[in-house]
Design an enzyme around this catalytic site. Structure first.
Site, mmCIF file in Angstrom:
data_model
loop_
_atom_site.group_PDB
_atom_site.id
_atom_site.type_symbol
_atom_site.label_atom_id
_atom_site.label_comp_id
_atom_site.label_asym_id
_atom_site.label_seq_id
_atom_site.Cartn_x
_atom_site.Cartn_y
_atom_site.Cartn_z
ATOM 1 C CD GLU A 32 1.914 -5.304 7.140
ATOM 2 O OE1 GLU A 32 2.162 -4.992 6.212
ATOM 3 O OE2 GLU A 32 1.609 -4.728 7.915
ATOM 4 C CG ASP A 77 8.555 -0.974 9.826
ATOM 5 O OD1 ASP A 77 7.466 -1.086 10.516
ATOM 6 O OD2 ASP A 77 8.616 -0.258 8.898
#
Length: 583
Positions: A257, A81
């Site tokens: 997302e 991430d």
């Protein structure tokens, strides 16, 4: 829908539906968090010396670098991430850390090739409270941004522990520490902050659809809020949905997302991950005339994915997505993102790693260069950059050896705890690294007295020398290969009666099996070693630090993969001690 994608959906669904329970548990008084962290009453304290981790992956041996090349990924092992920002000539990158402690590793670079870790963003107990959180809870999807209007860096993230939820921390200088968290008053996950040219700020994030409007499993939306920079809080009542479902809701896209807003040539761009963090993962982009929309999808989405190629391709890189863009030192744009490199059995033991690719933004929409073909292990360096990875304090990549004799007062930032702060159980002495055991074992969802290093290669060897005299059957110390509290190997020295044994235990789904044991002469320090060739792991020992013997034969690394263990982390190699041995 492929099997890996289905697993991703199930994991994500489990994550969201568990939040209420987690927050309730996290908000309870931590009545035993400190009391439980006691040293072994017997005084059995191991001392570790001469830790050596060495990677030997075929892909690097067969693809040596030329002078103008560097390896991708730029951060090997569990660094998922990624988010990136720039101030002048300085670049800063952060990654998810889940229940690892400290939280949110932060890296600095001048050129996007050579990176050094400058520490962690959440490096104080007041910022990170994951004592009762499973390994895949804690910190998710941090985003780092620099606001030139107040010369301040912001890191915004979701902390699934400690009653936090969505939080933001700030600093004027990432090298000098960050503020305590400010709780943000909205639900959902993956928040990102955007600073417009006029000084206004906005927060975007993933959320559930309005109540009663969910159309299918994995249906999510992207919301935007106006943000008050003086109060460091969203402005209530300003929220609105700017993406419903994804690029084309008629196709039932899942898990829109990790949103980010950028501004270029007067237009606003919203870039998001879509498809879940498994095999259908991708990056998509939208455009608008306003930061609050409406946003229109690019006609050629996705702009980054590896989902369309043969599952049997050589040197496979997969699951690419969750990206962030920045303008590079050569005027080109670059994007950092996560992807995985599975082993020969298509299992993911090293976790989701940080990759980088140039992005062509000469047209209306950005597109990752070579992000829609099977990825290569090497990239051309930006013009004028020299590859210094692995030297001059810069992070290594490719095949490398990391050696730590534990002679420095400050431990290398690559050493981490799980749910526990290193300072609570580690002491560097003249004899080596002392680990003071907690009366908690590695299978518990509590702070554990284990110092971890990420597995960064498919093929590796990790060796450490341990001086240890267990006093009772409750004492054990050694090494562990750890995917989670429910999936791990423990390879350690313990006492039974008046004898001392080296034991190898495998834990799967919380159920433990002793694979092998051997009576050991402990008159001298013992060297412990784990080596892996893809899915095959072997645990060895030496009494003379030269000749190694195997214990337990070859065992499967299946339980160290996210495919089997679930969750979102990569395998960790730990130096472990406990006074609550249950073997």
């Amino acid at each position: 829908m492929n099997e890996m994608n289905l697993g991703s959906i199930l994991l994500k669904t489990y994550q969201v539906t568990s939040l209420i329970i987690i927050f309730m548990l996290s908000s309870l008084p931590e009545v035993c968090a400190v009391d439980k962290k006691k040293q072994a009453p017997s005084g059995a304290v191991p001392v570790f010396t001469n830790f050596v981790y060495s990677g030997d992956d075929k892909i690097y041996n067969e693809n040596p670098l030329k002078p103008d090349e560097f390896y991708n990924p730029i951060l090997q092992g569990c660094y998922p991430d990624p988010s990136i920002t720039r101030k002048g000539d300085d670049y800063y990158l952060v990654c998810s850390s889940f229940s690892m402690v400290p939280g949110v590793p932060i890296f600095h670079s001048k050129d996007l090739v050579n990176w050094n870790q400058i520490g962690h963003v959440l490096d104080k107990p007041s910022q990170l409270k994951v004592e009762t959180a499973g390994i895949s809870m804690g910190i998710y999807a941090p985003v780092i941004r620099y606001n030139k209007y107040n010369d301040t860096f912001y890191m915004i993230t979701t902390q699934f522990a400690g009653g936090f939820g969505n939080i933001v921390v700030k600093t004027k200088d990432p090298h000098k520490g960050w503020s305590d968290p400010i709780k943000l008053k909205f639900d959902g996950i993956d928040p990102s902050i955007f600073f417009d040219d006029n000084g206004k700020a906005y927060v975007v994030h993933n959320d559930a659809p309005n109540r009663g409007e969910e159309l299918y499993n994995g249906h999510r939306v992207i919301k935007v809020w106006e943000y008050d920079l003086e109060k460091d809080q969203i402005i209530e009542g300003t929220d609105q949905i700017i993406v419903n479902g994804g690029v084309d809701i008629t196709k039932k896209p899942i898990w829109i997302e990790a949103p980010h807003i950028y501004k270029k040539n007067g237009s606003y761009y919203l870039m998001c991950a879509e498809g879940g963090t498994g095999g259908w993962h991708s990056e998509v982009v939208f455009i608008s005339d306003s930061p609050k929309g409406p946003y229109r999808p690019a006609p050629s989405n996705p702009i980054l994915t590896q989902r369309y190629f043969s599952p049997n391709r050589e040197n496979k890189v997969d699951w690419a997505g969750h990206a962030d863009l920045v303008e590079g030192p050569d005027g080109k744009y670059y994007g950092v993102f996560l992807a995985i490199r599975p082993n020969e059995k298509d299992r993911v033991n090293t976790g989701r790693e940080t990759f980088i690719l140039p992005a062509d933004w000469s047209g209306t929409f950005p597109v990752f260069e070579n992000g829609l073909i099977p990825m290569e292990p090497k990239l051309k360096m930006p013009k004028g950059v020299r590859n210094q990875t692995g030297s001059n304090g810069f992070f290594p990549n490719g095949n490398f050896t990391f050696t730590d004799n534990f002679s420095s007062d400050k431990l290398d930032d690559r050493w981490i705890g799980v749910r526990s702060w290193k300072e609570d159980f580690v002491k560097v002495t003249k004899k080596g690294l002392q680990i003071n055991p907690f009366s908690i074992n590695i299978k518990e969802v509590k702070p554990i007295s284990t110092l971890f290093y990420r597995q960064q290669h498919k093929n590796f060897t990790a060796t450490v020398t341990m001086d240890y005299l267990p006093k009772s059957e409750n004492d054990l110390a050694g090494i562990t290969c750890y995917q989670s509290e429910s999936f791990n190997y423990v390879y350690g020295l313990m006492k039974k009666g008046s004898d001392y044994y080296l034991v190898l235990e495998r834990t799967k789904k919380g159920q433990s099996t002793i694979l092998a044991s051997e009576k050991i002469d402990i008159s001298k320090p013992i060297s412990l070693q784990v080596s892996a060739q893809g899915d095959e792991y072997r645990f060895n020992y030496s009494l003379d630090n030269t000749n190694f013997n195997n214990l337990g034969g070859t065992v499967s690394g299946d339980i160290l993969s996210t495919n089997v263990a679930g969750g979102f982390t990569g395998a960790l190699i730990g130096l472990y001690a406990t006074s609550a041995n249950d073997i």
